[in-house]
Design an enzyme around this catalytic site. Structure first.
Site, PDB file in Angstrom:
ATOM      1  N   HIS A 274       6.543  -1.477   0.218  1.00  0.00           N
ATOM      2  CA  HIS A 274       5.117  -0.828  -0.082  1.00  0.00           C
ATOM      3  C   HIS A 274       5.293   0.023  -1.385  1.00  0.00           C
ATOM      4  O   HIS A 274       4.636  -0.191  -2.273  1.00  0.00           O
ATOM      5  CB  HIS A 274       4.943   0.046   0.910  1.00  0.00           C
ATOM      6  CG  HIS A 274       3.576   0.646   1.072  1.00  0.00           C
ATOM      7  ND1 HIS A 274       2.312   0.340   1.741  1.00  0.00           N
ATOM      8  CD2 HIS A 274       3.063   1.737   0.432  1.00  0.00           C
ATOM      9  CE1 HIS A 274       1.527   1.028   1.423  1.00  0.00           C
ATOM     10  NE2 HIS A 274       1.850   2.044   0.920  1.00  0.00           N
ATOM     11  N   GLU A 275       6.298   0.935  -1.238  1.00  0.00           N
ATOM     12  CA  GLU A 275       6.342   1.911  -2.426  1.00  0.00           C
ATOM     13  C   GLU A 275       6.385   1.169  -3.730  1.00  0.00           C
ATOM     14  O   GLU A 275       5.923   1.426  -4.886  1.00  0.00           O
ATOM     15  CB  GLU A 275       7.272   3.212  -2.289  1.00  0.00           C
ATOM     16  CG  GLU A 275       6.897   3.908  -1.104  1.00  0.00           C
ATOM     17  CD  GLU A 275       5.557   4.659  -0.968  1.00  0.00           C
ATOM     18  OE1 GLU A 275       4.920   4.610  -1.980  1.00  0.00           O
ATOM     19  OE2 GLU A 275       5.066   4.770   0.199  1.00  0.00           O
ATOM     20  N   HIS A 278       3.499  -0.093  -5.397  1.00  0.00           N
ATOM     21  CA  HIS A 278       2.820   0.975  -6.206  1.00  0.00           C
ATOM     22  C   HIS A 278       3.404   1.198  -7.544  1.00  0.00           C
ATOM     23  O   HIS A 278       2.676   0.972  -8.667  1.00  0.00           O
ATOM     24  CB  HIS A 278       2.908   2.337  -5.409  1.00  0.00           C
ATOM     25  CG  HIS A 278       1.954   2.408  -4.130  1.00  0.00           C
ATOM     26  ND1 HIS A 278       0.442   2.277  -4.276  1.00  0.00           N
ATOM     27  CD2 HIS A 278       2.062   2.620  -3.004  1.00  0.00           C
ATOM     28  CE1 HIS A 278       0.010   2.493  -3.318  1.00  0.00           C
ATOM     29  NE2 HIS A 278       0.734   2.865  -2.179  1.00  0.00           N
ATOM     30  N   GLU A 304      -3.242   0.647  -3.265  1.00  0.00           N
ATOM     31  CA  GLU A 304      -3.086   0.389  -2.116  1.00  0.00           C
ATOM     32  C   GLU A 304      -2.998  -1.269  -1.796  1.00  0.00           C
ATOM     33  O   GLU A 304      -2.066  -1.649  -1.055  1.00  0.00           O
ATOM     34  CB  GLU A 304      -3.708   0.959  -0.869  1.00  0.00           C
ATOM     35  CG  GLU A 304      -3.349   1.199   0.442  1.00  0.00           C
ATOM     36  CD  GLU A 304      -1.751   1.909   0.564  1.00  0.00           C
ATOM     37  OE1 GLU A 304      -1.689   2.558  -0.566  1.00  0.00           O
ATOM     38  OE2 GLU A 304      -1.227   1.768   1.528  1.00  0.00           O
TER      39      GLU A 304
HETATM   40 MG    MG Z   1       0.433   3.759  -0.165  1.00  0.00          MG
END
Ligand code: MG
Length: 511
Positions: A274-275, A278, A304
């Site tokens: 997830h990170e 980003h 996101e």
């Molecule tokens: Mg996030």
């Protein structure tokens, strides 16, 4: 790589001025990163002062007479036919940023920063002590400050709109309400069907307090996957924090954090993906945009979408599980012995209404967001009181998810966001899920996504994201970008179709 075209002298001068703002922002980011990763508790008071001082310096840069008059001149230029797309976008983004700094009094901005740093410490204490009343006075102050910010920025229908716009340009509470109206009832129906399916009753969780996955193994596995994804670790790093995040501390310094639960191998892997989603977005922006108002991801919703894409569309897919299974066995030979790809896939995709948002499955996740959106909207509009939050939280959890937290720590105190201060952030999480599904639908028409993922060849996927989304940074606003990439505005049907198709297979039911 997108080339930047700026020829106008006024805009060039503005870019020079903005570079100072960008530099201060990154220095402030280092303080924030350190606060979350390293800070000893006795240092919190002074760190709050340091952060407030940075907020003051940044405000002053935005308020400089020369900067303001340059922006005014540039605004005239932006109507000229000769203005380039980059110039227009630079001016638009500066006007958008200036709305906050030029309309909200400096004193409020500084107070916000100071309150936020103290509030974060109080939230940590409150969560540890499982006592909302420790955090409540700070939250009351934060709500009041958010209301003041909204009043100064101005709005048409709802003060909450002014706050939403700070994270997702142009987003309104009405629009968010419409989106939830479309998806919430469908998701609730899907959840009900899943809960009555025989397979749901067979689901059992892997979390066994006797099985340990060492933090070092978890970290090494994450690093293996993150490198596969294309994260440049010479321009980034992964540290530990309670609430994982990604932060841009320099044009070649995009950091992520993670956490390692001793008894669950899934958590850190999904957080890592997830990170890194980003971070890849930030690392993929055209280098020509570095330190300009076009640098960085365009909005939190689009940001996101990139993290959710890697976490869910890739990380929780059947194809990725097939690729990952032998690697998981190499890292955890004893812990996962006897589990094949099928079982591991189920472990990553079990639907289960639970108390904690960050641990929620893809279906219930958005119901957690709906709850937070309603609470924030009501708080900003003085329709509910901070002191009543724990009770309202429990009531809504019961209504939307059918589970009720016994404690505040696993209820109203679970998220770090309100302690940092800004409200209007949560809805962008759901937007991200929706954008991600819409982008994936388009990507699948152009690349053999499933085949590539199954082979662990993720480079082509990153290239697609770089070409279509990342390189543009903040050039296109979310609405324009989604139309440019997919040919239509945001459409929740792609997300709902994705959910129906995936989970009808997993639970062997018609959705
Ligand atoms: Mg996030």
């Amino acid at each position: 790589m997108k080339v930047m075209r700026v020829s106008n002298k006024v805009v060039k001068k503005l870019l020079e001025k903005y570079k100072e703002i960008s530099t201060l922002g990154k220095i402030d980011g280092v303080l924030g990163w350190d606060l979350n990763v390293n800070l000893p508790s006795k240092a919190s008071e002074e760190r709050a002062q340091q952060t407030a001082y940075m907020a003051k310096l940044i405000s002053e840069k935005w308020l400089e007479v020369e900067f303001k008059s340059l922006l005014e001149k540039a605004n005239q230029r932006s109507h000229s036919a000769r203005a380039t797309g980059d110039e227009k976008a630079i001016i638009r983004n500066l006007n958008w940023g200036a709305k906050f700094y030029h309309k909200v009094p400096k004193e409020i901005i500084i107070e916000f920063a100071e309150t936020s740093a103290k509030s974060f410490i109080a939230w940590q204490e409150a969560k540890k002590a499982n006592n909302f009343s420790i955090f409540a006075p700070h939250l009351k102050k934060m709500v009041r400050l958010n209301q003041l910010v909204a009043e100064h920025i101005g709005y048409k229908d709802n003060p909450y709109d002014a706050l939403l716009d700070l994270f997702e340009p142009g987003l309104t509470a009405k629009e968010v309400g419409k989106i939830f109206k479309t998806i919430q009832s469908t998701l609730t129906k899907i959840l009900t069907k899943i809960k009555t399916s025989p397979k749901y009753k067979q689901d059992s969780d892997v979390v066994d307090a006797n099985v340990v996955y060492s933090a070092d193994d978890q970290r090494q596995l994450c690093l293996f996957v993150l490198k596969k994804m294309g994260y440049d670790l010479e321009a980034g790093r992964m540290d530990i924090s309670t609430h994982p995040f990604t932060t841009t501390l320099g044009n070649f310094d995009i950091r992520i954090t993670n956490r390692y639960k001793p008894n669950d191998f899934r958590d850190s892997l999904m957080i890592g993906m997830h990170e890194t989603g980003h971070a890849l977005y930030e690392q993929g922006v055209s280098e020509e945009y570095a330190s300009t108002p076009l640098a960085g991801g365009v909005s939190l919703g689009i940001h996101e979408s990139q993290s959710r894409f890697w976490e869910n569309q890739i990380g929780r897919s059947w194809e990725f599980t097939k690729f990952l299974t032998p690697i998981l066995h190499a890292f955890y030979p004893d812990q996962l012995s006897g589990l094949g790809a099928e079982e591991i896939f189920r472990l990553f995709n079990m639907v289960k209404p639970s108390l904690i948002r960050t641990e929620a499955d893809e279906i219930t996740y958005n119901l957690h967001i709906a709850l937070r959106f309603e609470l924030e909207n009501a708080l900003i509009n003085n329709k509910i009181k901070v002191d009543d939050l724990p009770k309202i939280w429990k009531d809504k959890m019961k209504k939307y998810l059918g589970v009720v937290p016994k404690t505040d720590a696993e209820g109203v105190l679970q998220d770090v966001h309100w302690s940092h201060g800004p409200m209007g952030y949560f809805p962008t999480y759901t937007l991200g899920n929706l954008y991600a599904a819409q982008f994936t639908n388009k990507m699948k028409k152009e690349v053999q996504l499933n085949e590539l993922v199954e082979k662990g060849e993720l480079g082509t996927i990153l290239s697609w994201l770089r070409t279509n989304i990342h390189q543009y940074g903040s050039l296109y606003w979310p609405e324009e970008l989604v139309k440019k990439v997919t040919g239509e505005p945001l459409n929740p049907k792609y997300f709902l179709n994705y959910i129906k198709s995936k989970y009808s297979k997993i639970y062997g039911i018609k959705l």
